[in-house]
Design an enzyme around this catalytic site. Structure first.
Site, PDB file in Angstrom:
ATOM      1  N   GLU A 133      64.462  50.394  33.687  1.00 44.50           N
ATOM      2  CA  GLU A 133      63.047  50.290  34.079  1.00 44.50           C
ATOM      3  C   GLU A 133      62.252  51.458  33.493  1.00 44.50           C
ATOM      4  O   GLU A 133      61.091  51.319  33.131  1.00 44.50           O
ATOM      5  CB  GLU A 133      62.933  50.238  35.616  1.00 44.50           C
ATOM      6  CG  GLU A 133      63.378  48.885  36.141  1.00 44.50           C
ATOM      7  CD  GLU A 133      63.881  48.892  37.569  1.00 44.50           C
ATOM      8  OE1 GLU A 133      63.634  49.850  38.309  1.00 44.50           O
ATOM      9  OE2 GLU A 133      64.560  47.910  37.936  1.00 44.50           O
ATOM     10  N   GLU A 178      74.564  48.692  32.751  1.00 48.65           N
ATOM     11  CA  GLU A 178      73.622  47.829  33.470  1.00 48.65           C
ATOM     12  C   GLU A 178      72.933  46.889  32.483  1.00 48.65           C
ATOM     13  O   GLU A 178      71.887  47.253  31.910  1.00 48.65           O
ATOM     14  CB  GLU A 178      72.563  48.681  34.174  1.00 48.65           C
ATOM     15  CG  GLU A 178      73.105  49.574  35.249  1.00 48.65           C
ATOM     16  CD  GLU A 178      72.092  49.782  36.363  1.00 48.65           C
ATOM     17  OE1 GLU A 178      72.478  49.591  37.517  1.00 48.65           O
ATOM     18  OE2 GLU A 178      70.924  50.102  36.081  1.00 48.65           O
ATOM     19  N   GLY A 212      68.148  42.999  39.104  1.00 46.38           N
ATOM     20  CA  GLY A 212      67.154  42.394  39.999  1.00 46.38           C
ATOM     21  C   GLY A 212      66.932  40.907  39.765  1.00 46.38           C
ATOM     22  O   GLY A 212      65.954  40.336  40.249  1.00 46.38           O
ATOM     23  N   GLY A 271      71.007  48.288  43.252  1.00 47.62           N
ATOM     24  CA  GLY A 271      69.575  48.423  43.505  1.00 47.62           C
ATOM     25  C   GLY A 271      69.181  47.730  44.798  1.00 47.62           C
ATOM     26  O   GLY A 271      69.388  48.253  45.899  1.00 47.62           O
ATOM     27  N   GLY A 272      68.645  46.528  44.667  1.00 51.53           N
ATOM     28  CA  GLY A 272      68.104  45.773  45.801  1.00 51.53           C
ATOM     29  C   GLY A 272      69.004  45.755  47.027  1.00 51.53           C
ATOM     30  O   GLY A 272      68.536  45.985  48.154  1.00 51.53           O
TER      31      GLY A 272
HETATM   32  C1  PEP Z   1      69.472  49.002  39.541  1.00 50.64           C
HETATM   33  O1  PEP Z   1      68.335  49.201  39.963  1.00 50.64           O
HETATM   34  O2  PEP Z   1      70.063  49.868  38.892  1.00 50.64           O
HETATM   35  C2  PEP Z   1      70.113  47.719  39.818  1.00 50.64           C
HETATM   36  C3  PEP Z   1      71.321  47.487  39.389  1.00 50.64           C
HETATM   37  O3  PEP Z   1      69.362  46.825  40.546  1.00 50.64           O
HETATM   38  P1  PEP Z   1      69.883  45.471  41.258  1.00 50.64           P
HETATM   39  O4  PEP Z   1      71.164  45.802  41.944  1.00 50.64           O
HETATM   40  O5  PEP Z   1      68.784  45.117  42.200  1.00 50.64           O
HETATM   41  O6  PEP Z   1      70.094  44.476  40.178  1.00 50.64           O
END
Ligand code: PEP
Length: 249
Positions: A95, A165, A171, A232-233
């Site tokens: 992000e 990632e 997300g 994340g979430g």
């Molecule tokens: C993150 O923000 O690094 C992430 C992996 O988000 P999410 O788990 O929501 O996909």
């Protein structure tokens, strides 16, 4: 197997909400064998210091300024975070790369600043959908690692955790398969071996991140190729996050 479970709050919750969350998390994580870390917004770090110090939950920030101090209005330094008891900082989250135009050069500088101030770095790498569909993911991730870790010494790598990632999985509810994750972790370790040594490649912690949640975490995190997960979430729900953090993998 002992795992490293990290929660990334992104820009969510108020300090007051985080206080309640931290009290619950510290209680629920008592006795867990896994290493548990939460990364709330900067504004919550003093709450983290108050509540989580002495617990077995560590905490970190989601970003830092690459500069040590000075005329950088609105920025937060590594030293400030360290002073609040943070152990980790996330650097190079997709992000920040996409929305704040952070380059590999800047990320490289941030990593060095973080390490120089005694913070451990969670370095995020990963390809977007277009790169994946054009079968360039491995080349892309290797180049990110090459640029992000440029000029570093092998002993400094001890303070670095790599989070794979894939951007298309963050997300979105879509997550990489065990085969995809295992393959990319191999690519990452090979790249670390090329840049540093076989020993460094073996000992560095590599995490997976991307839509890990209460329904899929067991299958994903029990993969022996990875040392844990960046969440994340799903980390925003303390009941769910603590179940993931307490699991015996
Ligand atoms: C993150 O923000 O690094 C992430 C992996 O988000 P999410 O788990 O929501 O996909």
């Amino acid at each position: 197997m002992n795992k490293l479970i990290i929660g990334n709050f992104k820009m969510n919750t108020t300090p007051k909400e985080f206080k309640e969350y931290s009290i619950a998390l510290a209680t629920k994580c008592k006795g867990t064998k896994n290493d548990v870390v939460v990364c709330p917004p900067f504004t919550h770090l003093s709450v983290a210091k108050e509540i989580l110090s002495g617990s077995n939950v560590e905490y970190g920030a989601q970003n830092i300024c690459e500069e040590e101090k000075g005329a950088f209005t609105g920025e937060v330094s590594a030293k400030m975070i360290k002073d609040l008891g943070a152990s980790y900082v996330i650097v190079g989250h997709s992000e920040r790369r996409a929305k704040f135009k952070e380059t590999d050069r800047l990320i490289n500088k941030k990593i060095k600043t973080a390490l120089a101030n005694g913070l451990k770095v969670i370095l995020c790498v990963g390809e977007n959908l277009q790169t994946r569909e054009s079968k360039q993911a491995a080349i892309f991730v290797r180049k990110q690692l090459d640029d992000d870790l440029k000029g570093m010494y092998e002993n400094e790598l001890e303070g670095v955790v790599i989070a794979y990632e894939p951007v298309w999985a963050i997300g979105t509810g879509k997550f990489a398969t065990k085969k995809d994750i295992t393959k990319m972790v191999e690519v990452i370790r090979k790249e670390i071996e090329n840049q540093f040594s076989a020993k460094a490649a073996q000992s560095i912690n590599v995490l997976y991140g991307g839509s890990v949640n209460i329904s899929n975490y067991k299958n994903i995190i029990s993969n022996e190729a990875i040392n844990g997960a960046l969440i994340g979430g799903a980390s925003l729900n303390v009941d769910n996050f603590s179940v993931i953090a307490r699991e015996n993998y």
